[in-house]
Motif scaffolding. Structure first.
Motif, PDB file in Angstrom:
ATOM      1  N   VAL A  62       0.815  -1.221   0.000  1.00  0.00           N
ATOM      2  CA  VAL A  62       0.000   0.000   0.000  1.00  0.00           C
ATOM      3  C   VAL A  62       0.851   1.274   0.000  1.00  0.00           C
ATOM      4  O   VAL A  62       0.598   2.182  -0.786  1.00  0.00           O
ATOM      5  CB  VAL A  62      -1.034  -0.009   1.145  1.00  0.00           C
ATOM      6  N   PHE A  63       1.852   1.365   0.844  1.00  0.00           N
ATOM      7  CA  PHE A  63       2.599   2.620   0.943  1.00  0.00           C
ATOM      8  C   PHE A  63       3.504   2.847  -0.275  1.00  0.00           C
ATOM      9  O   PHE A  63       3.588   3.969  -0.770  1.00  0.00           O
ATOM     10  CB  PHE A  63       3.369   2.707   2.258  1.00  0.00           C
ATOM     11  N   SER A  64       4.125   1.802  -0.787  1.00  0.00           N
ATOM     12  CA  SER A  64       4.948   1.989  -1.984  1.00  0.00           C
ATOM     13  C   SER A  64       4.063   2.333  -3.187  1.00  0.00           C
ATOM     14  O   SER A  64       4.441   3.161  -4.023  1.00  0.00           O
ATOM     15  CB  SER A  64       5.798   0.754  -2.272  1.00  0.00           C
ATOM     16  N   THR A  65       2.877   1.742  -3.256  1.00  0.00           N
ATOM     17  CA  THR A  65       1.952   2.061  -4.350  1.00  0.00           C
ATOM     18  C   THR A  65       1.467   3.498  -4.239  1.00  0.00           C
ATOM     19  O   THR A  65       1.388   4.217  -5.248  1.00  0.00           O
ATOM     20  CB  THR A  65       0.753   1.092  -4.347  1.00  0.00           C
ATOM     21  N   LEU A  66       1.158   3.944  -3.041  1.00  0.00           N
ATOM     22  CA  LEU A  66       0.736   5.333  -2.841  1.00  0.00           C
ATOM     23  C   LEU A  66       1.844   6.307  -3.245  1.00  0.00           C
ATOM     24  O   LEU A  66       1.583   7.316  -3.893  1.00  0.00           O
ATOM     25  CB  LEU A  66       0.307   5.573  -1.399  1.00  0.00           C
ATOM     26  N   ARG A  67       3.080   6.007  -2.859  1.00  0.00           N
ATOM     27  CA  ARG A  67       4.207   6.879  -3.233  1.00  0.00           C
ATOM     28  C   ARG A  67       4.403   6.909  -4.756  1.00  0.00           C
ATOM     29  O   ARG A  67       4.616   7.970  -5.341  1.00  0.00           O
ATOM     30  CB  ARG A  67       5.493   6.417  -2.541  1.00  0.00           C
ATOM     31  N   THR A  68       4.307   5.757  -5.399  1.00  0.00           N
ATOM     32  CA  THR A  68       4.459   5.694  -6.856  1.00  0.00           C
ATOM     33  C   THR A  68       3.343   6.464  -7.542  1.00  0.00           C
ATOM     34  O   THR A  68       3.579   7.218  -8.495  1.00  0.00           O
ATOM     35  CB  THR A  68       4.474   4.223  -7.322  1.00  0.00           C
TER      36      THR A  68
END
Length: 108
Positions: free
Chosen positions: A38-44
């Motif tokens: 979730v957090f890496s996807t949000l950052r991307t």
């Protein structure tokens, strides 16, 4: 941002779609995988939105009931990260987004 390819039929209306769980084989696997990404996807997604000057990042809503505790935790975290705000996609043909409050007022 999609969850387990739940909005495949609407992908064409967005600049880009990121999926929280690309390789899940079941709903339980999807929720656990989504929590890990979730957090890496949000950052991307945020980096893409800034580069493309997108107006918003949309995160699909999903019903966590009947899924694992991971799904319920993920749903709660995403709702809180959106400051408790939701919008409704009115039409897939000509996209129009309404806040939930506006949609309720409109139908009254």
């Amino acid at each position: 941002i999609d969850f387990n390819r739940g909005r495949n039929e609407q992908r064409h209306i967005f600049l880009k779609v990121f999926d929280l769980c690309e390789d899940a084989h079941s709903s339980a696997d999807a929720a656990e995988e989504a929590c890990r990404h979730v957090f890496s996807t949000l950052r991307t997604a945020e980096a893409f939105a800034l580069a493309e000057k997108a107006e918003m990042i949309c995160i699909t809503d999903f019903d966590p009931s009947g899924l694992s505790g991971y799904a319920q935790a993920l749903h709660d975290r995403l709702f809180r990260s959106a400051s408790g705000r939701r919008v409704i996609l009115k039409s897939a043909n000509e996209p129009e987004f309404w806040s939930v409050k506006e949609a309720k007022e409109e139908s009254s």
